[in-house]
Design a protein around this motif. Structure first.
Motif, mmCIF file in Angstrom:
data_model
loop_
_atom_site.group_PDB
_atom_site.id
_atom_site.type_symbol
_atom_site.label_atom_id
_atom_site.label_comp_id
_atom_site.label_asym_id
_atom_site.label_seq_id
_atom_site.Cartn_x
_atom_site.Cartn_y
_atom_site.Cartn_z
ATOM 1 N N PRO A 112 34.270 51.329 -9.536
ATOM 2 C CA PRO A 112 33.269 52.078 -8.752
ATOM 3 C C PRO A 112 32.645 51.230 -7.652
ATOM 4 O O PRO A 112 32.262 51.741 -6.599
ATOM 5 N N ASP A 113 32.539 49.901 -7.845
ATOM 6 C CA ASP A 113 31.939 49.077 -6.788
ATOM 7 C C ASP A 113 32.993 48.496 -5.834
ATOM 8 O O ASP A 113 32.721 47.542 -5.099
ATOM 9 N N GLY A 114 34.206 49.041 -5.878
ATOM 10 C CA GLY A 114 35.178 48.734 -4.826
ATOM 11 C C GLY A 114 36.108 47.566 -5.088
ATOM 12 O O GLY A 114 36.913 47.203 -4.235
ATOM 13 N N ARG A 115 36.030 46.971 -6.291
ATOM 14 C CA ARG A 115 36.975 45.884 -6.564
ATOM 15 C C ARG A 115 38.263 46.433 -7.172
ATOM 16 O O ARG A 115 38.313 47.600 -7.564
ATOM 17 N N ILE A 116 39.309 45.570 -7.260
ATOM 18 C CA ILE A 116 40.564 46.039 -7.856
ATOM 19 C C ILE A 116 40.313 46.347 -9.330
ATOM 20 O O ILE A 116 39.788 45.507 -10.067
ATOM 21 N N SER A 117 40.686 47.555 -9.741
ATOM 22 C CA SER A 117 40.464 47.970 -11.124
ATOM 23 C C SER A 117 41.440 47.231 -12.049
ATOM 24 O O SER A 117 42.578 46.972 -11.671
ATOM 25 N N GLN A 118 40.979 46.909 -13.259
ATOM 26 C CA GLN A 118 41.854 46.219 -14.221
ATOM 27 C C GLN A 118 41.789 46.933 -15.558
ATOM 28 O O GLN A 118 40.700 47.247 -16.041
ATOM 29 N N ARG A 119 42.965 47.183 -16.154
ATOM 30 C CA ARG A 119 42.992 47.966 -17.398
ATOM 31 C C ARG A 119 43.400 47.104 -18.600
ATOM 32 O O ARG A 119 43.933 46.015 -18.439
ATOM 33 N N ASN A 120 43.106 47.647 -19.773
ATOM 34 C CA ASN A 120 43.459 46.965 -21.023
ATOM 35 C C ASN A 120 44.944 47.060 -21.308
ATOM 36 O O ASN A 120 45.578 48.075 -21.008
ATOM 37 N N PHE A 121 45.480 46.041 -21.954
ATOM 38 C CA PHE A 121 46.857 46.062 -22.439
ATOM 39 C C PHE A 121 46.924 45.205 -23.698
ATOM 40 O O PHE A 121 46.077 44.320 -23.893
ATOM 41 N N GLY A 122 47.969 45.457 -24.498
ATOM 42 C CA GLY A 122 48.109 44.735 -25.759
ATOM 43 C C GLY A 122 48.099 43.227 -25.575
ATOM 44 O O GLY A 122 48.765 42.706 -24.684
ATOM 45 N N GLY A 123 47.337 42.543 -26.438
ATOM 46 C CA GLY A 123 47.345 41.079 -26.462
ATOM 47 C C GLY A 123 46.474 40.428 -25.403
ATOM 48 O O GLY A 123 46.253 39.218 -25.448
ATOM 49 N N HIS A 124 45.951 41.183 -24.439
ATOM 50 C CA HIS A 124 45.068 40.608 -23.419
ATOM 51 C C HIS A 124 43.624 40.780 -23.882
ATOM 52 O O HIS A 124 43.188 41.908 -24.141
ATOM 53 N N GLU A 125 42.894 39.661 -23.911
ATOM 54 C CA GLU A 125 41.527 39.720 -24.462
ATOM 55 C C GLU A 125 40.615 40.614 -23.619
ATOM 56 O O GLU A 125 39.757 41.298 -24.139
ATOM 57 N N TYR A 126 40.792 40.583 -22.307
ATOM 58 C CA TYR A 126 39.932 41.386 -21.421
ATOM 59 C C TYR A 126 40.799 42.349 -20.606
ATOM 60 O O TYR A 126 41.990 42.122 -20.449
ATOM 61 N N PRO A 127 40.173 43.390 -20.048
ATOM 62 C CA PRO A 127 40.954 44.276 -19.163
ATOM 63 C C PRO A 127 41.468 43.433 -17.998
ATOM 64 O O PRO A 127 40.677 42.813 -17.299
#
Ligand code: FAD
Length: 641
Positions: A112-127
């Motif tokens: 929403p604040d205009g940065r590249i969105s990052q999503r969750n995936f298996g094994g990754h601690e953060y989105p």
């Protein structure tokens, strides 16, 4: 030879997926005359099929993310068999490679604040996955191709501005050769790379590229297996080309079976169902309606994953105070769990398990976040994923093993002038790749391969290698051999047999007696493949193309099976029914495949590169003790004293 087309370049890149294109940009920007050769149409590579996203610790969705956390997740996912320097470079450089894509014109989804969105995936601690809906690969390829075109246009414009015409020499600068298949690498009398030999798929005529450096970026090997998410190009060509040129492959026993491929209808069995479905809230249930992944959390991950549905569901909204849902365990764990549920008889009508997002997100949200999945299921299976669950099961997806390379330069082992990057290269992902880590791998090591090749060529000065006497003629003879033979078997029959053998005997769960049977079958197929004959002429002849690809698939399958037999433990993408545990001693051994003088595959153990103490210090000692031997922990203890 009369129908030979010849070209001269500094760097020839075999493959126009993300790895090949990023390598080409780096090589060209370093001033190299660069050719990109691909056997499919330009733009049609596996990279274009990538759905979920590119893993990079930009910290947009959670500011606690950093390269160190990404490095840790990658090593955990690979069960500490990864080349530590590759995992380090990858985690450190991935964010820059994603931001750089923006400067090339990529349009990522936004927060929403205009940065590249990052999503969750298996094994990754953060989105962590930068994405464009579930069509990230398409945007990646579009952007890299656009950059290639702009580099080419800059050269033409520079020539015109200087008062001349755009270069008359088509081979100047950067050029793409689409629908050209490389069948052999050419070397000089010392064994160094001197170019590559191939044929035009449309006309069947031969092409020789003279070049002191070749970068292999040919992708994976999935077409050796019956059920796969991979398309027709993934026949292990780069792996086999490297072997035949004298290089080595590492970790070929590690094959990723993605937990969620379509299981129905039969014509589309194996097509990928992106992990984003689970990342965005989708859950797995068996035929009894049970959310079974809670039963399959292994000890090494237990402290990080939720124990109840309430806790798991809470994580989507409040990850700080909840542990992750077990559906987001690394892929190898989820694939094995699904396999066990099916084997125990709790399967869906078509032999899979249910993956349900329809009860988890509103229909409009599903269509917005997962447009390709919505389209794929409604078109191919007549299933509306906003209303009903999908049926899914494991599918051969990715090969962690590959050409053994130097992490910093991507130089392939043992063959001067040969480089490799992308899925065809091994080491980076250890025994299991985390989702999203391939697209970042392509960008990081594609760039490094382009730079490595440029540096190598510059270092050669005028001492350019020339193909060994007779090597071009030999490559042509071997390419035409299937036409010269009579009464050989049909390549399609043999391909089906190979795929069935690998699927049934060296698939997701392996055991000694079955792998031995596979090795015997592969040995018996060798003379049959060598005697395959094809009919017709050289103009677009898929039977001929497959006959040549089969040689590669067989060589690579032999590597997979022989390494799988030797590794007596279960780790990541290699599960042995007869050796179900991970072994710290086996972790210290890489298995290296090479060709013997007679064209057979040999597999030798080699010690793994030690993890530097400063990288070891990123983990708790108690966690490391689950994977490493006591003497490997000594440097850490000494540092902490
Ligand atoms: P590719 O993109 O496959 O390119 C290989 C190139 O080599 C092609 O141009 C091909 O024509 C050429 N080639 C092959 N052999 C020859 C030859 N003999 N002569 C000339 N050219 C040749 N990874 C992620 O990180 N995130 C994701 O979301 C993701 N989703 C995926 C979804 C699907 C359906 C699939 C199949 C994979 C997905 N992956 C994902 C994995 C990732 O897409 C691949 O690992 C990656 O794209 C491989 O890129 P590459 O550049 O190494 O090879």
């Amino acid at each position: 030879m009369t129908d030979l087309e010849e070209h001269r370049y500094d760097v020839v890149i075999v493959g126009a997926g993300g790895a090949g294109l990023r390598a080409a940009i780096a090589a060209r920007e370093a001033g190299m005359r660069t050719a990109i050769v691909c056997k499919s149409l330009f733009g049609k590579a596996h990279t274009v099929m990538a759905e979920g996203g590119i893993a990079a610790s930009m910290g947009n969705a959670n500011s606690k993310d950093s390269w160190q956390v990404h490095f840790r997740d990658t090593m955990r996912g690979g069960k500490f068999l990864n080349h530590p320097r590759m995992a380090e470079l990858h985690a450190q450089e991935a964010p820059d490679r994603v931001w750089e894509l923006e400067t090339y014109g990529a349009l990522f989804d936004r927060t929403p604040d205009g940065r590249i969105s990052q999503r969750n995936f298996g094994g990754h601690e953060y989105p962590r996955l930068a994405h464009v809906g579930d069509r990230t690969g398409l945007e990646l390829i579009r952007t890299l191709q656009q950059k290639i075109v702009s580099l080419r246009q800059d050269e033409d414009n520079a020539a015109t501005a200087a008062g001349g015409e755009p270069p008359a020499d088509e081979d100047a600068g950067l050029r793409v050769f689409a629908e050209v298949t490389i069948t052999e690498l050419l070397r000089d009398e010392t064994g160094a790379i001197a170019g590559a030999f191939g044929y035009r798929r449309e006309t069947g005529t031969f092409v020789v590229f003279h070049a002191p450096a070749v970068i292999l970026a040919t992708g994976g090997i999935g077409k050796s297996f019956k059920v796969t998410s991979n398309s027709w190009e993934y026949t292990g060509d780069g792996n086999a080309l490297a072997l035949r040129a004298g290089s080595t492959l590492v970790n070929m026993e590690f094959i990723q079976f993605h937990p969620t491929g379509m299981v129905w209808p039969p014509s589309v069995k194996g097509i990928l169902v992106t992990e984003s479905v689970r990342g965005d809230g989708g859950v797995l249930r068996n035929s009894e309606g049970k959310r079974f992944m809670f039963d399959y959390v292994p000890d090494v991950f237990r402290s990080k994953y939720a124990e109840t549905e309430e806790e798991a569901d809470g994580w989507y909204k409040d990850p700080e105070n909840h542990r992750r849902p077990p559906e987001l365990l690394p892929r190898d764990e989820v694939a094995r769990a699904i396999n066990s549920e099916v084997k125990a008889g709790r399967q869906t009508p078509h032999g899979g398990v249910f993956l349900d997002v329809s009860t988890r997100l509103p229909a409009e949200e599903i269509k917005r976040r997962l447009p390709s999945m919505h389209h794929q299921f409604s078109e191919l299976a007549d299933v509306d994923i906003t209303n009903e669950p999908m049926e899914v099961g494991p599918t051969c997806h990715y090969v962690m093993g590959g050409i053994q390379v130097d992490p910093d330069t991507a130089a392939a082992a043992r063959v001067p002038g040969l480089f490799a990057c992308g899925e065809v290269a091994g080491g980076m992902h250890g025994s299991n790749r985390l989702g999203g880590n391939s697209l970042s791998d392509l960008l990081v090591f594609g760039r490094r391969a382009g730079l490595g090749a440029a540096e190598y060529v510059t270092g050669l000065g005028d001492a350019l290698p020339v193909p060994a006497v007779g090597s071009i003629e030999a490559a042509a003879r071997s390419a035409l051999a299937p036409f010269d033979r009579e009464d050989g078997e049909n390549p399609y029959t043999l391909h089906r047999e190979l795929q069935q053998t690998m699927n049934d005997l060296v698939g997701i769960i392996r055991k000694e007696s079955e792998i031995e049977r596979a090795i015997q079958s592969l040995a018996a197929m060798k003379p049959r493949v060598a005697a395959v004959s094809v009919e017709g002429h050289r103009q677009f002849n898929p039977g001929w193309h497959l006959a040549l690809d089969l040689v590669n698939m067989l060589q690579v399958s032999e590597c997979v099976a022989k390494a799988a037999l030797i590794r007596q433990e279960s780790r990541g993408g290699h599960t042995r029914d007869d050796y179900p545990q991970m072994s710290a001693d086996w972790r210290r051994r890489l298995l290296i495949c090479a060709l013997d003088g007679a064209g057979g595959v040999t597999v030798q153990p080699e010690p793994i590169t030690p993890i530097r103490p400063d990288l070891l210090a990123l983990f708790e000692r108690s966690e490391l003790a689950k994977y490493l031997t006591e003497d490997e922990l000594t440097p850490l203890d000494e540092q902490q004293e």
